[in-house]
Design a protein around this motif. Sequence first.
Motif, PDB file in Angstrom:
ATOM      1  N   VAL B  58      32.095  80.994 -12.355  1.00 45.42           N
ATOM      2  CA  VAL B  58      32.920  80.858 -13.553  1.00 45.42           C
ATOM      3  C   VAL B  58      33.590  79.476 -13.537  1.00 45.42           C
ATOM      4  N   ALA B  59      34.172  79.141 -12.391  1.00 45.53           N
ATOM      5  CA  ALA B  59      34.838  77.846 -12.251  1.00 45.53           C
ATOM      6  C   ALA B  59      33.847  76.704 -12.435  1.00 45.53           C
ATOM      7  N   ALA B  60      32.674  76.840 -11.833  1.00 45.90           N
ATOM      8  CA  ALA B  60      31.678  75.768 -11.904  1.00 45.90           C
ATOM      9  C   ALA B  60      31.310  75.467 -13.351  1.00 45.90           C
ATOM     10  N   MET B  61      31.102  76.513 -14.153  1.00 47.98           N
ATOM     11  CA  MET B  61      30.691  76.295 -15.542  1.00 47.98           C
ATOM     12  C   MET B  61      31.840  75.688 -16.351  1.00 47.98           C
ATOM     13  N   ASN B  62      33.059  76.059 -16.013  1.00 54.60           N
ATOM     14  CA  ASN B  62      34.197  75.443 -16.710  1.00 54.60           C
ATOM     15  C   ASN B  62      34.377  73.978 -16.306  1.00 54.60           C
ATOM     16  N   MET B  63      34.000  73.646 -15.068  1.00 54.18           N
ATOM     17  CA  MET B  63      34.006  72.243 -14.658  1.00 54.18           C
ATOM     18  C   MET B  63      32.958  71.452 -15.439  1.00 54.18           C
ATOM     19  N   VAL B  64      31.823  72.102 -15.698  1.00 54.12           N
ATOM     20  CA  VAL B  64      30.785  71.477 -16.523  1.00 54.12           C
ATOM     21  C   VAL B  64      31.364  71.186 -17.907  1.00 54.12           C
ATOM     22  N   TYR B  65      32.093  72.140 -18.448  1.00 53.83           N
ATOM     23  CA  TYR B  65      32.741  71.977 -19.767  1.00 53.83           C
ATOM     24  C   TYR B  65      33.626  70.722 -19.748  1.00 53.83           C
ATOM     25  N   GLY B  66      34.374  70.569 -18.684  1.00 52.23           N
ATOM     26  CA  GLY B  66      35.272  69.420 -18.569  1.00 52.23           C
ATOM     27  C   GLY B  66      34.530  68.097 -18.495  1.00 52.23           C
ATOM     28  N   ALA B  67      33.545  68.028 -17.610  1.00 52.02           N
ATOM     29  CA  ALA B  67      32.810  66.770 -17.426  1.00 52.02           C
ATOM     30  C   ALA B  67      32.033  66.407 -18.685  1.00 52.02           C
ATOM     31  N   ALA B  68      31.433  67.426 -19.327  1.00 52.02           N
ATOM     32  CA  ALA B  68      30.672  67.168 -20.559  1.00 52.02           C
ATOM     33  C   ALA B  68      31.609  66.704 -21.671  1.00 52.02           C
ATOM     34  N   SER B  69      32.830  67.225 -21.710  1.00 52.36           N
ATOM     35  CA  SER B  69      33.815  66.801 -22.717  1.00 52.36           C
ATOM     36  C   SER B  69      34.124  65.317 -22.584  1.00 52.36           C
ATOM     37  N   ALA B  70      34.040  64.831 -21.343  1.00 53.60           N
ATOM     38  CA  ALA B  70      34.297  63.416 -21.100  1.00 53.60           C
ATOM     39  C   ALA B  70      33.050  62.567 -21.297  1.00 53.60           C
ATOM     40  N   GLY B  71      31.967  63.208 -21.731  1.00 51.13           N
ATOM     41  CA  GLY B  71      30.749  62.466 -22.060  1.00 51.13           C
ATOM     42  C   GLY B  71      29.806  62.233 -20.897  1.00 51.13           C
ATOM     43  N   ALA B  72      30.067  62.871 -19.760  1.00 55.51           N
ATOM     44  CA  ALA B  72      29.223  62.645 -18.584  1.00 55.51           C
ATOM     45  C   ALA B  72      27.983  63.526 -18.625  1.00 55.51           C
ATOM     46  N   ARG B  73      26.916  63.045 -17.997  1.00 58.11           N
ATOM     47  CA  ARG B  73      25.742  63.900 -17.797  1.00 58.11           C
ATOM     48  C   ARG B  73      26.040  64.829 -16.627  1.00 58.11           C
ATOM     49  N   VAL B  74      25.965  66.125 -16.870  1.00 58.03           N
ATOM     50  CA  VAL B  74      26.450  67.090 -15.886  1.00 58.03           C
ATOM     51  C   VAL B  74      25.518  68.300 -15.808  1.00 58.03           C
ATOM     52  N   MET B  75      25.487  68.901 -14.640  1.00 60.32           N
ATOM     53  CA  MET B  75      24.606  70.051 -14.420  1.00 60.32           C
ATOM     54  C   MET B  75      25.290  71.116 -13.572  1.00 60.32           C
ATOM     55  N   THR B  76      24.890  72.366 -13.825  1.00 60.00           N
ATOM     56  CA  THR B  76      25.206  73.444 -12.898  1.00 60.00           C
ATOM     57  C   THR B  76      23.926  74.242 -12.703  1.00 60.00           C
ATOM     58  N   SER B  77      23.873  74.992 -11.629  1.00 56.52           N
ATOM     59  CA  SER B  77      22.702  75.830 -11.397  1.00 56.52           C
ATOM     60  C   SER B  77      23.144  77.109 -10.708  1.00 56.52           C
ATOM     61  N   SER B  78      22.326  78.128 -10.880  1.00 55.21           N
ATOM     62  CA  SER B  78      22.610  79.395 -10.220  1.00 55.21           C
ATOM     63  C   SER B  78      21.362  80.262 -10.310  1.00 55.21           C
ATOM     64  N   SER B  79      21.500  81.492  -9.896  1.00 53.85           N
ATOM     65  CA  SER B  79      20.447  82.475 -10.082  1.00 53.85           C
ATOM     66  C   SER B  79      21.072  83.675 -10.796  1.00 53.85           C
ATOM     67  N   SER B  80      20.237  84.478 -11.367  1.00 50.72           N
ATOM     68  CA  SER B  80      20.591  85.533 -12.319  1.00 50.72           C
ATOM     69  C   SER B  80      22.026  86.090 -12.308  1.00 50.72           C
ATOM     70  N   PRO B  81      22.493  86.734 -11.217  1.00 52.44           N
ATOM     71  CA  PRO B  81      23.859  87.297 -11.269  1.00 52.44           C
ATOM     72  C   PRO B  81      24.905  86.207 -11.492  1.00 52.44           C
ATOM     73  N   GLY B  82      24.650  85.031 -10.926  1.00 49.23           N
ATOM     74  CA  GLY B  82      25.570  83.903 -11.095  1.00 49.23           C
ATOM     75  C   GLY B  82      25.574  83.388 -12.520  1.00 49.23           C
ATOM     76  N   ILE B  83      24.413  83.421 -13.167  1.00 51.22           N
ATOM     77  CA  ILE B  83      24.315  82.976 -14.563  1.00 51.22           C
ATOM     78  C   ILE B  83      25.095  83.941 -15.459  1.00 51.22           C
ATOM     79  N   SER B  84      25.054  85.240 -15.114  1.00 55.13           N
ATOM     80  CA  SER B  84      25.848  86.215 -15.877  1.00 55.13           C
ATOM     81  C   SER B  84      27.323  85.825 -15.852  1.00 55.13           C
TER      82      SER B  84
END
Lengths: 224, 351
Positions: B58-84
Amino acid sequence: MFNKRITIFTGHFGSGKTEVAVNYALQAAETGKKTAIVDLDIVNPFFRTADVRNRLEAGGIKVITPVYANTNVDVPSLPAEINSLFEDKSYSVILDVGGDDLGARAVSRYRDQIACDDYIHYFVVNTRRPMTRTPDEIIRMILEIQDGAGLKVDMLVNNANMLGESTPELLAEASEILAVVSSRLSIPVGFISGMEEVLSAYEGDRGIERLYMKKNITLPWEQM
Amino acid sequence: MGEKILMKGNEVIAEAALRAGCRHYFGYPITPQTEIAHYFAKKMPQYGGTFIQAESEVAAMNMVYGAASAGARVMTSSSSPGISLKQEAISYAACAELPAVIVNIMRAGPGLGGILAAQSDYFQATKGGGHGDYRMVVLAPSSVQELYELVVDAFNIADKYRTLCMIVGDGMLGQMMEAVEFRDKEDIYQADKSWAVTGTGMERDHNIITSIYIDPEVLEKHNLKLQEKYRKIAENETRVEVFNCEGADIIVAAYGTVARIIKNVIKTAEKEGIKVGLIRPITLWPFPTAEFEKYADVPQAFLSVEMSAGQMVEDVRLAVNGKRPVYFHGRMGGMIPTQKEILEKIREILK
């Protein structure tokens, strides 16, 4: 080859340790030795010794794998059975250790038993893998793994390959890179490994032992 | 092109992202995709980027939200339960029109399930795992080489449309090794990111990145804008591989590594005098409906083969639109369909 009671294989993720360890075990057993192979790879859950268990057992080899191997559990544990192999000295034991320093840590808990036994520690290198492409990278990886395992590397294994796209030229290219590592760390190349058809076409390094391998691990679309 | 090297799918995802200019990765480990984080952890410092093992998905995806808001190229990854777990923030980022890449190396579910390969997150990825009317571009590579190329493309598509892109691979694709050849230089889409929150320098008005629109008229207008964007993406970015379909007796729909099994089935079936075609969606959304429409009258039947209980088959049925029967064959739980059982199914259908 095949003359130590305990043979340890470490290396970078995807260096081909498992393929080498499996073929080494099969050939050790063919020489008439009572052989056991231990899958100490608690890092990579997919393509491991457990996959070829049947083939090894058919060759008369005792196979010990982490408790979760090839099942659905994330968290592996090492079976107590491993300890018996340090007690029962009638076995030739091959340890297939997980990748990098993290995987090598699994072997460090047996460090004391191994250190006072008759053993050899091989470091398997595929120079076409990222992070082990140059002498500097390989040396860094060796130092990290020695640190994790608590055991010094005795010999290098030239296992340069690109699976189905392997060529003898790759082994020649790796031979030059490993010569630099050897001279800087004073660790010799113990043997060269490769699939039979590729390795037999390699003309170089005739003074070094060879492990001719058969493919033991296949992908789903290669199977009927 | 450079030299060929041998890499694991998961490593290639991280390497491709670095080559595409991604300098920020946030994630939380889960089998079978942990090598992505492992590779970033080792490499990111060399690029002066940010690698954070977050406290949760949950935190990781919200960090992606933050970095993307600042215009950075950003990525997160996970597997099924984590994607949920990431779904809430995914929906927020979709509403805020943030460009980012999410990787799902799917494992068998439902629940914690198992660590072996599956394709049972098709619905989640293509129909909106989170709430609200949003879409993500969903790319489904079937080889390690294609994985590299599609990760680079995903960053470009994300920036071009201010959208989320998801790469879906089954566990097999993440874990397997294949030779891969990298380009010397990547073609990077240079987006105008004047919308990003990077500080006004006291020279312009504030940029606002938000996913809350209290006024219903404003929110409907925003939704219409999103829908127009999705329509454009569907028009321009749909990708598909069509193989052996002219005059085929049966056309199989399959994506990811399953499509590779089908390619071998095609060879074996040919020896029996059966012509099997393959339509391999490369984008799962937008779904290549037009290709199915084009070939709808050709075969006696369609067959969707998946590592699921039957998810993509619904889109195949919609696209074929009743012109031919659409059958399904699937395996679950980490089991992989074999050539033998697929061939049997084909024989049974054509009987």
